[in-house]
Design a protein around this motif. Structure first.
Motif, PDB file in Angstrom:
ATOM      1  N   GLY A 298       1.031 -49.599 -42.502  1.00 47.43           N
ATOM      2  CA  GLY A 298       1.538 -50.407 -41.393  1.00 47.43           C
ATOM      3  C   GLY A 298       0.377 -50.847 -40.530  1.00 47.43           C
ATOM      4  O   GLY A 298      -0.589 -50.094 -40.340  1.00 47.43           O
ATOM      5  N   SER A 299       0.474 -52.042 -39.964  1.00 48.96           N
ATOM      6  CA  SER A 299      -0.688 -52.630 -39.320  1.00 48.96           C
ATOM      7  C   SER A 299      -0.359 -53.316 -37.996  1.00 48.96           C
ATOM      8  O   SER A 299       0.787 -53.683 -37.725  1.00 48.96           O
ATOM      9  N   THR A 300      -1.416 -53.546 -37.222  1.00 52.78           N
ATOM     10  CA  THR A 300      -1.290 -54.328 -35.994  1.00 52.78           C
ATOM     11  C   THR A 300      -1.091 -55.816 -36.297  1.00 52.78           C
ATOM     12  O   THR A 300      -0.863 -56.594 -35.382  1.00 52.78           O
ATOM     13  N   ASP A 301      -1.157 -56.201 -37.563  1.00 56.48           N
ATOM     14  CA  ASP A 301      -0.852 -57.588 -37.929  1.00 56.48           C
ATOM     15  C   ASP A 301       0.648 -57.825 -38.102  1.00 56.48           C
ATOM     16  O   ASP A 301       1.068 -58.888 -38.554  1.00 56.48           O
ATOM     17  N   CYS A 302       1.471 -56.827 -37.728  1.00 54.34           N
ATOM     18  CA  CYS A 302       2.944 -56.898 -37.753  1.00 54.34           C
ATOM     19  C   CYS A 302       3.534 -56.808 -39.145  1.00 54.34           C
ATOM     20  O   CYS A 302       4.710 -57.123 -39.341  1.00 54.34           O
ATOM     21  N   THR A 303       2.755 -56.390 -40.129  1.00 53.29           N
ATOM     22  CA  THR A 303       3.269 -56.255 -41.488  1.00 53.29           C
ATOM     23  C   THR A 303       3.056 -54.837 -41.996  1.00 53.29           C
ATOM     24  O   THR A 303       2.217 -54.089 -41.484  1.00 53.29           O
ATOM     25  N   ALA A 304       3.833 -54.497 -43.006  1.00 51.78           N
ATOM     26  CA  ALA A 304       3.596 -53.296 -43.807  1.00 51.78           C
ATOM     27  C   ALA A 304       3.373 -53.778 -45.237  1.00 51.78           C
ATOM     28  O   ALA A 304       3.923 -54.807 -45.641  1.00 51.78           O
ATOM     29  N   ILE A 305       2.570 -53.062 -45.967  1.00 50.75           N
ATOM     30  CA  ILE A 305       2.330 -53.410 -47.370  1.00 50.75           C
ATOM     31  C   ILE A 305       2.625 -52.182 -48.222  1.00 50.75           C
ATOM     32  O   ILE A 305       2.245 -51.063 -47.875  1.00 50.75           O
ATOM     33  N   LEU A 306       3.312 -52.404 -49.335  1.00 50.40           N
ATOM     34  CA  LEU A 306       3.544 -51.370 -50.337  1.00 50.40           C
ATOM     35  C   LEU A 306       2.518 -51.556 -51.444  1.00 50.40           C
ATOM     36  O   LEU A 306       2.362 -52.660 -51.970  1.00 50.40           O
ATOM     37  N   TRP A 307       1.843 -50.475 -51.797  1.00 55.58           N
ATOM     38  CA  TRP A 307       0.755 -50.499 -52.777  1.00 55.58           C
ATOM     39  C   TRP A 307       1.087 -49.596 -53.960  1.00 55.58           C
ATOM     40  O   TRP A 307       1.621 -48.513 -53.787  1.00 55.58           O
ATOM     41  N   ASP A 308       0.707 -50.029 -55.151  1.00 55.32           N
ATOM     42  CA  ASP A 308       0.777 -49.199 -56.340  1.00 55.32           C
ATOM     43  C   ASP A 308      -0.447 -48.286 -56.318  1.00 55.32           C
ATOM     44  O   ASP A 308      -1.585 -48.772 -56.357  1.00 55.32           O
TER      45      ASP A 308
ATOM     46  N   GLY B  47      11.285 -55.006 -51.804  1.00 53.86           N
ATOM     47  CA  GLY B  47      10.555 -55.433 -50.621  1.00 53.86           C
ATOM     48  C   GLY B  47      11.422 -56.166 -49.607  1.00 53.86           C
ATOM     49  O   GLY B  47      10.912 -56.741 -48.655  1.00 53.86           O
ATOM     50  N   GLN B  48      12.724 -56.109 -49.791  1.00 53.36           N
ATOM     51  CA  GLN B  48      13.651 -56.818 -48.905  1.00 53.36           C
ATOM     52  C   GLN B  48      14.091 -55.937 -47.739  1.00 53.36           C
ATOM     53  O   GLN B  48      14.311 -54.736 -47.905  1.00 53.36           O
ATOM     54  N   SER B  49      14.262 -56.580 -46.590  1.00 53.93           N
ATOM     55  CA  SER B  49      14.805 -55.906 -45.420  1.00 53.93           C
ATOM     56  C   SER B  49      16.295 -55.697 -45.625  1.00 53.93           C
ATOM     57  O   SER B  49      17.022 -56.638 -45.954  1.00 53.93           O
TER      58      SER B  49
ATOM     59  N   THR C 203       4.548 -57.368 -49.416  1.00 52.16           N
ATOM     60  CA  THR C 203       4.214 -57.416 -48.000  1.00 52.16           C
ATOM     61  C   THR C 203       5.523 -57.527 -47.243  1.00 52.16           C
ATOM     62  O   THR C 203       6.316 -58.442 -47.500  1.00 52.16           O
ATOM     63  N   LEU C 204       5.754 -56.590 -46.340  1.00 51.68           N
ATOM     64  CA  LEU C 204       7.014 -56.500 -45.607  1.00 51.68           C
ATOM     65  C   LEU C 204       6.839 -57.161 -44.247  1.00 51.68           C
ATOM     66  O   LEU C 204       6.036 -56.720 -43.424  1.00 51.68           O
ATOM     67  N   GLU C 205       7.599 -58.244 -44.033  1.00 48.31           N
ATOM     68  CA  GLU C 205       7.465 -59.022 -42.810  1.00 48.31           C
ATOM     69  C   GLU C 205       8.816 -59.174 -42.130  1.00 48.31           C
ATOM     70  O   GLU C 205       9.685 -59.869 -42.638  1.00 48.31           O
ATOM     71  N   ALA C 206       8.995 -58.501 -40.999  1.00 52.42           N
ATOM     72  CA  ALA C 206      10.211 -58.660 -40.196  1.00 52.42           C
ATOM     73  C   ALA C 206       9.936 -58.340 -38.730  1.00 52.42           C
ATOM     74  O   ALA C 206      10.717 -58.707 -37.880  1.00 52.42           O
ATOM     75  N   HIS C 207       8.830 -57.662 -38.467  1.00 48.72           N
ATOM     76  CA  HIS C 207       8.512 -57.250 -37.105  1.00 48.72           C
ATOM     77  C   HIS C 207       7.745 -58.344 -36.365  1.00 48.72           C
ATOM     78  O   HIS C 207       7.042 -59.150 -36.969  1.00 48.72           O
ATOM     79  N   GLU C 208       7.876 -58.314 -35.037  1.00 50.80           N
ATOM     80  CA  GLU C 208       7.174 -59.271 -34.181  1.00 50.80           C
ATOM     81  C   GLU C 208       6.053 -58.609 -33.387  1.00 50.80           C
ATOM     82  O   GLU C 208       5.442 -59.247 -32.529  1.00 50.80           O
ATOM     83  N   ALA C 209       5.802 -57.342 -33.660  1.00 49.08           N
ATOM     84  CA  ALA C 209       4.721 -56.606 -32.996  1.00 49.08           C
ATOM     85  C   ALA C 209       4.182 -55.569 -33.976  1.00 49.08           C
ATOM     86  O   ALA C 209       4.732 -55.382 -35.064  1.00 49.08           O
ATOM     87  N   GLU C 210       3.116 -54.884 -33.569  1.00 47.54           N
ATOM     88  CA  GLU C 210       2.450 -53.961 -34.487  1.00 47.54           C
ATOM     89  C   GLU C 210       3.368 -52.838 -34.965  1.00 47.54           C
ATOM     90  O   GLU C 210       4.182 -52.320 -34.210  1.00 47.54           O
ATOM     91  N   ILE C 211       3.232 -52.525 -36.234  1.00 49.11           N
ATOM     92  CA  ILE C 211       3.983 -51.423 -36.849  1.00 49.11           C
ATOM     93  C   ILE C 211       3.180 -50.150 -36.639  1.00 49.11           C
ATOM     94  O   ILE C 211       2.019 -50.063 -37.043  1.00 49.11           O
ATOM     95  N   VAL C 212       3.813 -49.158 -36.002  1.00 46.34           N
ATOM     96  CA  VAL C 212       3.096 -47.922 -35.668  1.00 46.34           C
ATOM     97  C   VAL C 212       3.683 -46.692 -36.337  1.00 46.34           C
ATOM     98  O   VAL C 212       3.157 -45.591 -36.180  1.00 46.34           O
ATOM     99  N   SER C 213       4.785 -46.869 -37.071  1.00 44.56           N
ATOM    100  CA  SER C 213       5.409 -45.730 -37.731  1.00 44.56           C
ATOM    101  C   SER C 213       6.084 -46.196 -39.009  1.00 44.56           C
ATOM    102  O   SER C 213       6.656 -47.293 -39.052  1.00 44.56           O
TER     103      SER C 213
ATOM    104  N   THR D  93      10.396 -48.685 -41.046  1.00 47.72           N
ATOM    105  CA  THR D  93       9.232 -48.994 -40.221  1.00 47.72           C
ATOM    106  C   THR D  93       9.676 -49.100 -38.776  1.00 47.72           C
ATOM    107  O   THR D  93      10.775 -49.570 -38.480  1.00 47.72           O
ATOM    108  N   GLY D  94       8.812 -48.675 -37.873  1.00 45.12           N
ATOM    109  CA  GLY D  94       9.058 -48.794 -36.443  1.00 45.12           C
ATOM    110  C   GLY D  94       7.898 -49.523 -35.802  1.00 45.12           C
ATOM    111  O   GLY D  94       6.745 -49.367 -36.216  1.00 45.12           O
ATOM    112  N   ALA D  95       8.210 -50.334 -34.783  1.00 46.09           N
ATOM    113  CA  ALA D  95       7.167 -51.177 -34.204  1.00 46.09           C
ATOM    114  C   ALA D  95       7.312 -51.299 -32.696  1.00 46.09           C
ATOM    115  O   ALA D  95       8.313 -50.900 -32.107  1.00 46.09           O
ATOM    116  N   PHE D  96       6.311 -51.917 -32.093  1.00 42.57           N
ATOM    117  CA  PHE D  96       6.305 -52.154 -30.661  1.00 42.57           C
ATOM    118  C   PHE D  96       7.199 -53.328 -30.261  1.00 42.57           C
ATOM    119  O   PHE D  96       7.199 -53.733 -29.105  1.00 42.57           O
ATOM    120  N   ASP D  97       7.974 -53.881 -31.200  1.00 45.31           N
ATOM    121  CA  ASP D  97       8.938 -54.935 -30.871  1.00 45.31           C
ATOM    122  C   ASP D  97      10.322 -54.361 -30.578  1.00 45.31           C
ATOM    123  O   ASP D  97      11.302 -55.096 -30.514  1.00 45.31           O
TER     124      ASP D  97
END
Length: 112
Positions: A28-38, A84-86, A47-57, A69-73
């Motif tokens: 999870g990143s301050t770029d507002c995305t999470a990425i799942l990696w093999d 990879g769908q919400s 790449t998981l995109e639904a948040h409008e602020a940094e993901i911190v959990s 995922t939890g974020a500052f939004d």
């Protein structure tokens, strides 16, 4: 020994977690995305995109098929790891989401 360098986020990574099988890593990143990696190949799966602020959990459920995922939004999002769908946006919080967790029954909990 260095196994993989994972490149994909545009800003810093602030949280990471492995699925229960150890096959998928989530970042999870301050770029507002999470990425799942093999883990084996080091390739990005989704790449998981639904948040409008940094993901911190972030946290996988015990089966490894869901990620929260939890974020500052002020929102927590439940994701389907295989697509990879919400699945659900939990946006009833009045403050930033600093902690997320599934219980052993697979129920999601988030905390401000």
């Amino acid at each position: 020994k260095l196994i993989h360098t994972l490149q994909g986020h545009q800003k810093e990574i602030v949280c990471v977690g492995f699925d229960p099988q150890g096959a998928i890593l989530a970042t999870g990143s301050t770029d507002c995305t999470a990425i799942l990696w093999d883990v084996e190949t080091g390739k990005s799966l989704f790449t998981l995109e639904a948040h409008e602020a940094e993901i911190v959990s972030l946290h996988f459920n015990t089966e490894g098929n869901l990620l929260v995922t939890g974020a500052f939004d002020n929102a927590a999002v439940i994701w389907d790891v295989s697509t990879g769908q919400s699945l659900h946006v939990l946006d009833g919080h009045n403050g930033e989401i600093s902690s997320t967790q599934f219980n052993f029954a697979g129920v999601c909990h988030s905390q401000q």
